[in-house]
Design a protein around this motif. Structure first.
Motif, PDB file in Angstrom:
ATOM      1  N   LYS A  29       0.834  -1.210   0.000  1.00 14.67           N
ATOM      2  CA  LYS A  29       0.000   0.000   0.000  1.00 14.67           C
ATOM      3  C   LYS A  29       0.868   1.260   0.000  1.00 14.67           C
ATOM      4  N   THR A  30       1.985   1.193   0.667  1.00 13.83           N
ATOM      5  CA  THR A  30       2.909   2.333   0.665  1.00 13.83           C
ATOM      6  C   THR A  30       3.462   2.543  -0.740  1.00 13.83           C
ATOM      7  N   LEU A  31       3.819   1.445  -1.414  1.00 14.06           N
ATOM      8  CA  LEU A  31       4.313   1.546  -2.794  1.00 14.06           C
ATOM      9  C   LEU A  31       3.237   2.111  -3.717  1.00 14.06           C
ATOM     10  N   ALA A  32       1.998   1.673  -3.524  1.00 13.69           N
ATOM     11  CA  ALA A  32       0.899   2.173  -4.355  1.00 13.69           C
ATOM     12  C   ALA A  32       0.723   3.675  -4.146  1.00 13.69           C
ATOM     13  N   TYR A  33       0.798   4.120  -2.898  1.00 11.06           N
ATOM     14  CA  TYR A  33       0.677   5.544  -2.581  1.00 11.06           C
ATOM     15  C   TYR A  33       1.819   6.327  -3.232  1.00 11.06           C
ATOM     16  N   ARG A  34       3.039   5.826  -3.090  1.00 11.00           N
ATOM     17  CA  ARG A  34       4.195   6.500  -3.687  1.00 11.00           C
ATOM     18  C   ARG A  34       4.098   6.551  -5.204  1.00 11.00           C
ATOM     19  N   ARG A  35       3.644   5.443  -5.802  1.00  6.21           N
ATOM     20  CA  ARG A  35       3.482   5.410  -7.260  1.00  6.21           C
ATOM     21  C   ARG A  35       2.510   6.493  -7.711  1.00  6.21           C
ATOM     22  N   THR A  36       1.380   6.616  -7.014  1.00  6.90           N
ATOM     23  CA  THR A  36       0.385   7.633  -7.355  1.00  6.90           C
ATOM     24  C   THR A  36       0.992   9.029  -7.254  1.00  6.90           C
ATOM     25  N   LYS A  37       1.740   9.274  -6.193  1.00  8.78           N
ATOM     26  CA  LYS A  37       2.365  10.584  -5.991  1.00  8.78           C
ATOM     27  C   LYS A  37       3.410  10.882  -7.068  1.00  8.78           C
TER      28      LYS A  37
END
Length: 132
Positions: free
Chosen positions: A112-120
């Motif tokens: 989920k952290t990777l998904a958040y970072r990817r979006t950012k």
């Protein structure tokens, strides 16, 4: 009566054994079969048009290619603006084709952290490209 086998060399018909005949002919047969298979798989612009796909005109195609090239140049410049960690994330997910789950296992960062970072990071790239 046995079948006679002949091959043509330098315009002369030469009698050979069955084994020599097949050894001589097999590469040519394979090549012909490969060409036929390739011809059946190749699609032409006309085939796409017949299937109902819209085919751009020559100028429209050139315009599209130029536009794609400009966008790629802009993306390349925007990627240079990313931090090393942001670029690593983009490289792994989009260029190396890893899933967030795979990358999470490799880096010990929650998915989920990777998904958040990817979006950012993608938002940052969009903003950078829009500024150009």
């Amino acid at each position: 009566m046995d079948k006679e086998y002949h091959i043509t060399l330098n315009g002369k018909l030469i009698p050979v054994t069955e084994e020599v005949y097949y050894a001589f002919k097999r590469p040519a047969w394979k090549e012909r079969k490969r060409r036929q298979a390739r011809a059946e798989k190749e699609l032409s612009l006309e085939a796409f048009a017949d299937a109902g796909f819209e085919i751009p005109s020559g100028q429209a195609l050139v315009d599209e290619i130029v536009e794609d090239k400009l966008l790629l140049d802009m993306l390349s410049k925007a990627l240079l603006e990313l931090t090393d960690n942001e670029r690593f994330l983009i490289d792994e997910l989009f260029y190396n084709g890893k899933s967030e789950r795979e990358l999470s296992k490799e880096t010990c960062v929650p998915r989920k952290t990777l998904a958040y970072r990817r979006t950012k990071v993608l938002e940052k790239l969009r903003r950078l490209i829009e500024k150009m």
